[in-house]
Write a protein that holds these residues in place. Sequence first.
Motif, mmCIF file in Angstrom:
data_model
loop_
_atom_site.group_PDB
_atom_site.id
_atom_site.type_symbol
_atom_site.label_atom_id
_atom_site.label_comp_id
_atom_site.label_asym_id
_atom_site.label_seq_id
_atom_site.Cartn_x
_atom_site.Cartn_y
_atom_site.Cartn_z
ATOM 1 N N LEU A 140 0.955 -0.965 -0.343
ATOM 2 C CA LEU A 140 -0.144 0.061 -0.211
ATOM 3 C C LEU A 140 0.746 0.928 -0.317
ATOM 4 O O LEU A 140 2.350 1.070 0.894
ATOM 5 N N VAL A 141 0.720 2.074 -0.955
ATOM 6 C CA VAL A 141 2.008 3.783 -0.520
ATOM 7 C C VAL A 141 0.016 4.336 -0.811
ATOM 8 O O VAL A 141 -1.261 4.842 -1.566
ATOM 9 N N ALA A 142 0.308 5.568 0.025
ATOM 10 C CA ALA A 142 -0.317 6.152 0.772
ATOM 11 C C ALA A 142 0.276 7.821 -0.037
ATOM 12 O O ALA A 142 1.038 8.209 0.609
ATOM 13 N N ALA A 143 0.240 8.564 -1.530
ATOM 14 C CA ALA A 143 0.286 10.421 -1.519
ATOM 15 C C ALA A 143 -0.594 11.015 -0.792
ATOM 16 O O ALA A 143 -1.362 11.063 0.012
ATOM 17 N N SER A 144 0.233 11.556 0.202
ATOM 18 C CA SER A 144 -0.159 12.726 1.071
ATOM 19 C C SER A 144 1.154 14.067 1.116
ATOM 20 O O SER A 144 1.759 14.536 1.108
ATOM 21 N N ASP A 145 -0.011 15.083 0.967
ATOM 22 C CA ASP A 145 0.379 16.368 1.061
ATOM 23 C C ASP A 145 0.011 16.773 3.036
ATOM 24 O O ASP A 145 1.057 18.654 3.095
ATOM 25 N N PHE A 146 0.419 15.871 3.849
ATOM 26 C CA PHE A 146 -0.075 16.685 5.294
ATOM 27 C C PHE A 146 -0.398 17.646 5.698
ATOM 28 O O PHE A 146 -1.207 17.666 6.600
ATOM 29 N N SER A 147 -2.515 16.905 4.677
ATOM 30 C CA SER A 147 -3.343 17.698 4.934
ATOM 31 C C SER A 147 -4.255 17.089 5.647
ATOM 32 O O SER A 147 -3.652 15.508 6.077
ATOM 33 N N PRO A 148 -5.301 17.000 6.183
ATOM 34 C CA PRO A 148 -6.299 16.779 7.041
ATOM 35 C C PRO A 148 -6.753 15.479 6.698
ATOM 36 O O PRO A 148 -6.843 14.468 6.796
ATOM 37 N N GLN A 193 10.795 19.085 4.085
ATOM 38 C CA GLN A 193 9.709 18.100 4.470
ATOM 39 C C GLN A 193 10.175 17.301 4.801
ATOM 40 O O GLN A 193 8.567 16.316 5.232
ATOM 41 N N HIS A 194 11.061 16.384 5.078
ATOM 42 C CA HIS A 194 11.615 15.175 5.973
ATOM 43 C C HIS A 194 11.057 15.416 7.625
ATOM 44 O O HIS A 194 10.182 15.605 8.155
ATOM 45 N N LEU A 195 10.847 17.157 7.756
ATOM 46 C CA LEU A 195 11.209 17.290 8.977
ATOM 47 C C LEU A 195 9.431 17.305 9.312
ATOM 48 O O LEU A 195 8.311 16.740 10.428
ATOM 49 N N GLN A 196 8.959 17.921 8.265
ATOM 50 C CA GLN A 196 7.294 17.997 8.376
ATOM 51 C C GLN A 196 6.636 16.523 8.660
ATOM 52 O O GLN A 196 5.053 16.447 9.072
ATOM 53 N N ILE A 197 7.090 15.684 7.117
ATOM 54 C CA ILE A 197 6.838 14.429 7.185
ATOM 55 C C ILE A 197 6.872 13.595 8.392
ATOM 56 O O ILE A 197 5.855 12.944 8.983
ATOM 57 N N THR A 198 7.805 14.025 9.202
ATOM 58 C CA THR A 198 7.838 13.474 10.872
ATOM 59 C C THR A 198 6.709 14.221 11.967
ATOM 60 O O THR A 198 6.016 13.167 12.612
ATOM 61 N N LYS A 199 6.625 14.936 11.836
ATOM 62 C CA LYS A 199 5.905 15.482 13.085
ATOM 63 C C LYS A 199 4.179 14.812 12.420
ATOM 64 O O LYS A 199 4.081 14.279 13.034
ATOM 65 N N PHE A 200 4.237 14.435 10.704
ATOM 66 C CA PHE A 200 2.763 14.258 10.382
ATOM 67 C C PHE A 200 2.670 12.993 10.666
ATOM 68 O O PHE A 200 1.500 12.392 10.997
ATOM 69 N N MET A 201 3.368 12.110 10.990
ATOM 70 C CA MET A 201 3.969 10.915 10.622
ATOM 71 C C MET A 201 3.302 10.766 12.535
ATOM 72 O O MET A 201 2.141 9.577 12.753
ATOM 73 N N GLU A 202 3.528 11.139 13.626
ATOM 74 C CA GLU A 202 3.612 11.402 14.957
ATOM 75 C C GLU A 202 2.133 11.365 15.041
ATOM 76 O O GLU A 202 1.909 10.938 16.126
ATOM 77 N N GLU A 203 1.735 12.400 13.961
ATOM 78 C CA GLU A 203 0.141 12.574 14.652
ATOM 79 C C GLU A 203 -0.852 12.165 14.146
ATOM 80 O O GLU A 203 -1.789 11.744 14.731
ATOM 81 N N LEU A 204 -0.385 10.783 13.195
ATOM 82 C CA LEU A 204 -1.726 10.266 12.671
ATOM 83 C C LEU A 204 -1.866 9.156 14.136
ATOM 84 O O LEU A 204 -0.980 8.518 14.990
ATOM 85 N N LYS A 205 -3.208 8.895 13.678
ATOM 86 C CA LYS A 205 -3.782 7.768 14.563
ATOM 87 C C LYS A 205 -3.853 6.534 13.771
ATOM 88 O O LYS A 205 -4.580 5.907 13.355
ATOM 89 N N LEU A 206 -2.851 5.484 14.735
ATOM 90 C CA LEU A 206 -2.698 4.228 14.247
ATOM 91 C C LEU A 206 -2.369 3.420 14.681
ATOM 92 O O LEU A 206 -1.857 3.848 16.301
ATOM 93 N N SER A 207 -2.489 1.979 14.980
ATOM 94 C CA SER A 207 -2.739 0.790 15.806
ATOM 95 C C SER A 207 -0.688 0.928 16.358
ATOM 96 O O SER A 207 0.091 0.893 14.913
ATOM 97 N N PRO A 208 -0.361 0.344 16.801
ATOM 98 C CA PRO A 208 0.954 0.371 17.219
ATOM 99 C C PRO A 208 1.584 -0.606 16.597
ATOM 100 O O PRO A 208 2.922 -0.294 15.581
ATOM 101 N N ASP A 209 1.403 -1.489 15.914
ATOM 102 C CA ASP A 209 1.851 -2.502 14.830
ATOM 103 C C ASP A 209 1.590 -2.537 13.541
ATOM 104 O O ASP A 209 2.518 -2.473 12.827
ATOM 105 N N THR A 210 1.099 -1.080 13.729
ATOM 106 C CA THR A 210 0.806 -0.788 11.885
ATOM 107 C C THR A 210 1.918 0.606 11.882
ATOM 108 O O THR A 210 2.624 0.352 10.741
ATOM 109 N N ARG A 211 2.252 1.081 12.814
ATOM 110 C CA ARG A 211 3.568 1.906 12.905
ATOM 111 C C ARG A 211 4.446 1.940 13.330
ATOM 112 O O ARG A 211 5.625 2.173 12.077
ATOM 113 N N LYS A 212 4.956 0.098 13.932
ATOM 114 C CA LYS A 212 6.267 -0.493 13.391
ATOM 115 C C LYS A 212 5.837 -0.661 11.926
ATOM 116 O O LYS A 212 7.109 -0.469 12.103
#
Length: 277
Positions: A140-148, A193-212
């Motif tokens: 699975l690939v997800a395209a993201s622009d860091f938007s809600p 962009q790396h700084l933004q995507i790191t922050k974006f990923m930290e705020e995603l509501k994901l299960s621990p297994d998915t986050r790994k």
Amino acid sequence: MSTQTDHTIFLATDLTARGDRPMDRAVQLAKARGAKLVICHVLEKGRHDNAAVEAASAEIELDLASYNMEAEIIIERGDVVSQVIDNAVASNSGMIVTGVARIGRLGDLIMGTQLERIIHHSPLPVLIAKNRATTLYERLVAASDFSPPSAYAIEQGCVLFSELQPHIINAFHVPFEGFLHSESVTEEFRTEQHLQITKFMEELKLSPDTRKKLTYAVEYGDTCSVVQQALKNRHTDLAVIGTHGTSGFRANMMGSMARALITYLPCDILAVRQPGE
């Protein structure tokens, strides 16, 4: 394998020749998840009498026989978009599976107004099956622009396809690059962009297994080209994109980037609309 076995798989079919692709995928998903399959066809034009209903139902039953699969068949009359969405919600479906309208003269896929309206109004994710379902989805690939909306789409995609490793791809370009473009400027924007995507990923509501399992990449270039290359490099068969949940006049308008990705990406697409405010 997905844990979403309690969800119904809802197939919206127009009974055209290209309908075999979403049928393949819907049947495959229902079997793999032990889920109920509901197939809906809406009689929009031509005959709407009982004979037309019986003919459409018989055509679907004939197709199902080749899959050795049972399903609830719903034949409705009226507006395709409202009937599909209303019946999908009433069926407690996890997603709506459907296909593209046709192939254009240049080989591109034409969504069609009805599909665009379904994507834009459906509270459920819409899986657009472009290819024959020869295997289960593997990546699975997800395209993201860091938007809600892109965050919501990633979260929903990871719930519906929790067995897959999600990879987030972000494309960036340098503003006024005709005047500013240089390797150092590009690298400065890449770092940002790396700084933004790191922050974006930290705020995603994901299960621990998915986050790994979650991975990401930031690439320079236009979004369609960058995402297409990521799909090719990772041998990906499913892309996730988000659309805005707007109201009023804008409710009938899809963002140009979402439309471009749905149209030109070669793999199946899970389009997820963020609920309106």
